[in-house]
Design a protein around this motif. Structure first.
Motif, PDB file in Angstrom:
ATOM      1  N   PRO A  18      14.941  79.964 -34.850  1.00  0.00           N
ATOM      2  CA  PRO A  18      14.359  81.046 -33.749  1.00  0.00           C
ATOM      3  C   PRO A  18      14.110  80.680 -32.307  1.00  0.00           C
ATOM      4  O   PRO A  18      14.408  81.194 -31.258  1.00  0.00           O
ATOM      5  CB  PRO A  18      13.123  81.475 -34.651  1.00  0.00           C
ATOM      6  CG  PRO A  18      12.683  80.376 -35.437  1.00  0.00           C
ATOM      7  CD  PRO A  18      14.075  79.974 -35.881  1.00  0.00           C
ATOM      8  N   SER A  19      13.602  79.255 -32.233  1.00  0.00           N
ATOM      9  CA  SER A  19      13.400  78.709 -30.851  1.00  0.00           C
ATOM     10  C   SER A  19      14.366  78.854 -29.875  1.00  0.00           C
ATOM     11  O   SER A  19      14.527  78.892 -28.752  1.00  0.00           O
ATOM     12  CB  SER A  19      12.726  77.382 -30.871  1.00  0.00           C
ATOM     13  OG  SER A  19      13.627  76.396 -31.512  1.00  0.00           O
ATOM     14  N   VAL A  44      16.736  83.214 -30.779  1.00  0.00           N
ATOM     15  CA  VAL A  44      15.847  84.520 -30.224  1.00  0.00           C
ATOM     16  C   VAL A  44      16.239  84.664 -28.911  1.00  0.00           C
ATOM     17  O   VAL A  44      16.663  85.800 -28.384  1.00  0.00           O
ATOM     18  CB  VAL A  44      14.376  84.514 -30.625  1.00  0.00           C
ATOM     19  CG1 VAL A  44      13.719  85.740 -30.153  1.00  0.00           C
ATOM     20  CG2 VAL A  44      14.579  84.429 -32.358  1.00  0.00           C
ATOM     21  N   PRO A  45      15.571  83.703 -27.938  1.00  0.00           N
ATOM     22  CA  PRO A  45      15.983  83.780 -26.430  1.00  0.00           C
ATOM     23  C   PRO A  45      17.573  84.081 -26.148  1.00  0.00           C
ATOM     24  O   PRO A  45      17.706  84.901 -25.374  1.00  0.00           O
ATOM     25  CB  PRO A  45      15.464  82.553 -26.084  1.00  0.00           C
ATOM     26  CG  PRO A  45      14.503  81.963 -26.987  1.00  0.00           C
ATOM     27  CD  PRO A  45      14.900  82.399 -28.459  1.00  0.00           C
ATOM     28  N   ALA A  50      13.636  87.872 -36.537  1.00  0.00           N
ATOM     29  CA  ALA A  50      13.340  86.583 -36.127  1.00  0.00           C
ATOM     30  C   ALA A  50      12.659  85.876 -37.159  1.00  0.00           C
ATOM     31  O   ALA A  50      12.859  84.559 -37.330  1.00  0.00           O
ATOM     32  CB  ALA A  50      12.382  86.476 -34.996  1.00  0.00           C
ATOM     33  N   PRO A  81       7.805  83.119 -34.885  1.00  0.00           N
ATOM     34  CA  PRO A  81       8.695  84.035 -35.632  1.00  0.00           C
ATOM     35  C   PRO A  81       8.735  84.637 -37.040  1.00  0.00           C
ATOM     36  O   PRO A  81       9.008  83.587 -37.903  1.00  0.00           O
ATOM     37  CB  PRO A  81      10.019  83.257 -35.435  1.00  0.00           C
ATOM     38  CG  PRO A  81       9.482  81.905 -35.409  1.00  0.00           C
ATOM     39  CD  PRO A  81       8.181  81.826 -34.868  1.00  0.00           C
ATOM     40  N   THR A  85       9.680  84.181 -30.266  1.00  0.00           N
ATOM     41  CA  THR A  85       9.981  82.573 -30.278  1.00  0.00           C
ATOM     42  C   THR A  85       8.826  81.790 -30.665  1.00  0.00           C
ATOM     43  O   THR A  85       9.024  80.768 -31.226  1.00  0.00           O
ATOM     44  CB  THR A  85      10.600  82.239 -28.853  1.00  0.00           C
ATOM     45  OG1 THR A  85      11.580  83.317 -28.552  1.00  0.00           O
ATOM     46  CG2 THR A  85      11.114  81.004 -28.901  1.00  0.00           C
TER      47      THR A  85
END
Length: 531
Positions: free
Chosen positions: A231-232, A235-236, A225, A79, A76
């Motif tokens: 992605p911020s 991804v999480p 990613a 990426p 994150t």
């Protein structure tokens, strides 16, 4: 100095961030829910008993949770495609990044070859007279077509492949409950079969090893990613969903099998991709009265094979692309098409997949598995070590941890636990070979062949760069935590701005302008055909 023939950085093609949150979730699910669940889970229950199998898969699942937390924090924050080797090279030392990168590249390249062979074996169930190499060619062309045009094609294919597997698991769980309660099959089973198998202590260690290999593929989120749309955020979200879904699917499915099929059923020990009739899923479906279960599971396993081959081609090509960008692979592999596809990386990985054709001449091709048997575990070790160093460097450079886009829980316990468990499994994977009667030296070598290959890359790089054993370890204060961040920050700001101007940005609907373009596109195709 920049090559004068290269376009400027502003016009040079880049990897395109077209993967949405659903793509990331199902890419990781598709990489994990496969033959390890549909076939190998049967031998796990047979060895450790239903209770012992749940303990082994549960503990390995906890380790995977912490590994994914470590990966999520780094992926994150930074990426990038082919992240494992880049993180290790930036946060620990370049030689380690080089070795991990090439280790991961050949792992998935060889996996592609193995899956092409497996696809031929699956098709033998229906068409035994067609040579395996014919199916290998067809399946290779299929997965190449999914990867060669755009990353979105790969993401959509994995989404639907994984969706099929998830639906099969859900149907299996529902039917299993109906069989266990006597609604289907006519006999109430309850917990009797589960109690009868219990925990077979001697089989738990081998089951740890099977569980570790079954969960491999979850780390594909880190590879993807670099082409995630946001992605911020994505991804999480994907990491949180993937872990619980995988654990739920594995644990619940194995619990259902343990309720219905006795642990000493001889079919559970015959896990073979060439015989789907011994799949624990097939056995449960048959108890539910579904006589065509073997054909159904064969189709599902074919989907699994194609999914794994598709992921193998994607993961290898992106890892090689990142190695080329770091000048750890020939520069030609850093070239992208205008659609953002590292075409030469895709072609090289496909060429390695041609090994499948050779193996069709020498049996079933399972010898290829021995080449990359431990590469996934080595990648997990690298993730844990890189995260440890990343967080230490973050603190050493006086940065605030609450500013991390995603913060791994329970640091430093998480990476330490992951590293130790992976090391335990890596060393213990030859357990069955060491205690076989008689002991086979070739089997022992096959279990550990991936370790010397990794160190060959590691020490080869050091000799090439003329480095001492520990002289190149980067001091915490000098670790680069910023390069590459500016691109993702700029991309996130542009994405937020587009969504502010157009609230429907990224929503999967056909806008009016799209409908207007369809007739024009069809007319262009018609004119081109007539000309």
């Amino acid at each position: 100095m920049q090559d004068p023939t290269d376009p400027s950085p502003s016009t040079k093609p880049k990897l395109q961030r077209h993967l949405k949150s659903r793509h990331l979730v199902f890419i990781s699910l598709g990489g994990t829910i496969g033959t390890g669940l549909f076939l190998a889970s049967g031998s796990s229950i047979s060895q450790a008993g239903p209770g012992g199998a749940l303990i082994a898969y549960g503990l390995i699942g906890i380790m995977v949770f912490f590994m994914m937390e470590s990966l999520g924090e780094m992926a994150t924050y930074l990426p990038i495609s082919g992240s494992f080797n880049n993180y290790a090279g930036r946060f620990i030392e370049p030689a380690l990044g080089f070795a991990l990168g090439w280790n991961y590249f050949y792992n998935w390249s060889v996996t592609l070859a193995v899956e092409l062979v497996a696809g031929g074996m699956v098709m033998e169930y229906w068409l035994p007279h067609v040579p395996n190499y014919v199916w290998s060619i067809i399946f290779l062309l299929f997965v190449m077509s999914l990867n060669v045009f755009s990353v979105k094609g790969y993401g959509e294919a994995e989404y639907w492949f994984a969706m099929i597997k998830v639906l099969v698991v859900l149907i299996f769980v529902l039917l299993g409950i109906l069989v266990d309660t006597g609604v289907l099959g006519g006999v109430y089973i309850g917990l009797d079969t589960f109690r009868y198998g219990g925990i077979q202590a001697a089989g738990i260690l081998p089951t740890f090893l099977t569980a570790s290999f079954s969960f491999q593929g979850t780390e594909l989120i880190g590879v993807a990613a670099g082409e995630s749309e946001n992605p911020s955020r994505n991804v999480p979200r994907a990491i949180k969903q993937v872990f619980w879904r995988i654990l739920l699917f594995y644990i619940l499915s194995m619990f259902i099998v343990g309720l219905i099929v006795p642990y000493d059923d001889p079919d559970l020990l015959k896990s073979s991709i060439s015989d789907v009739s011994v799949s624990p899923f097939t056995l449960v479906f048959k108890k539910a009265g579904l006589d065509g279960a073997a054909h159904f599971m064969n189709a599902v396993i074919l989907t699994t094979v194609l999914s794994a081959g598709n992921s193998g081609l994607y993961a290898s090509s992106r890892t090689l692309f990142d190695l080329a960008n770091e000048r750890k692979a020939p520069h030609v592999f850093s070239k992208l098409t205008r659609f953002g596809v590292p075409i030469y990386c895709v072609l090289l990985t496909s060429a390695i997949g041609m090994l499948a054709f050779l193996t069709s001449l020498f049996g079933n091709g399972l010898w290829l598995v021995n080449i990359s048997g431990v590469a996934g575990l080595i990648a997990w070790l690298g993730i844990a070590a890189a995260h440890w160093r990343f967080r230490l460097a973050y603190r050493a450079q006086n940065r605030r941890e609450d500013e991390l886009p995603f913060k791994a829980r329970w640091f430093p316990f998480g990476p330490i636990f992951t590293f130790l468990v992976c090391l335990f499994v890596l060393v213990g994977q030859g357990y069955n070979s060491w205690f076989a009667d008689p002991i086979s030296a070739s089997d022992i070598i096959a279990c550990y062949i991936g370790i010397p290959v990794f160190f060959l890359f590691y020490f080869g790089y050091k000799l090439w760069k003329r480095e001492g054993l520990f002289s190149a370890i980067i001091p915490l204060e000098e670790i680069d935590l910023d390069s590459g961040r500016e691109e993702i920050i700029r991309h996130t700001m542009e994405l937020d701005e587009r969504k502010r101007l157009d609230p429907l940005e990224g929503v999967s609907i056909l806008k009016p302008s799209t409908w207007k373009r369809i007739p024009r596109t069809l007319t262009s195709w018609r004119d081109a055909t007539h000309n």
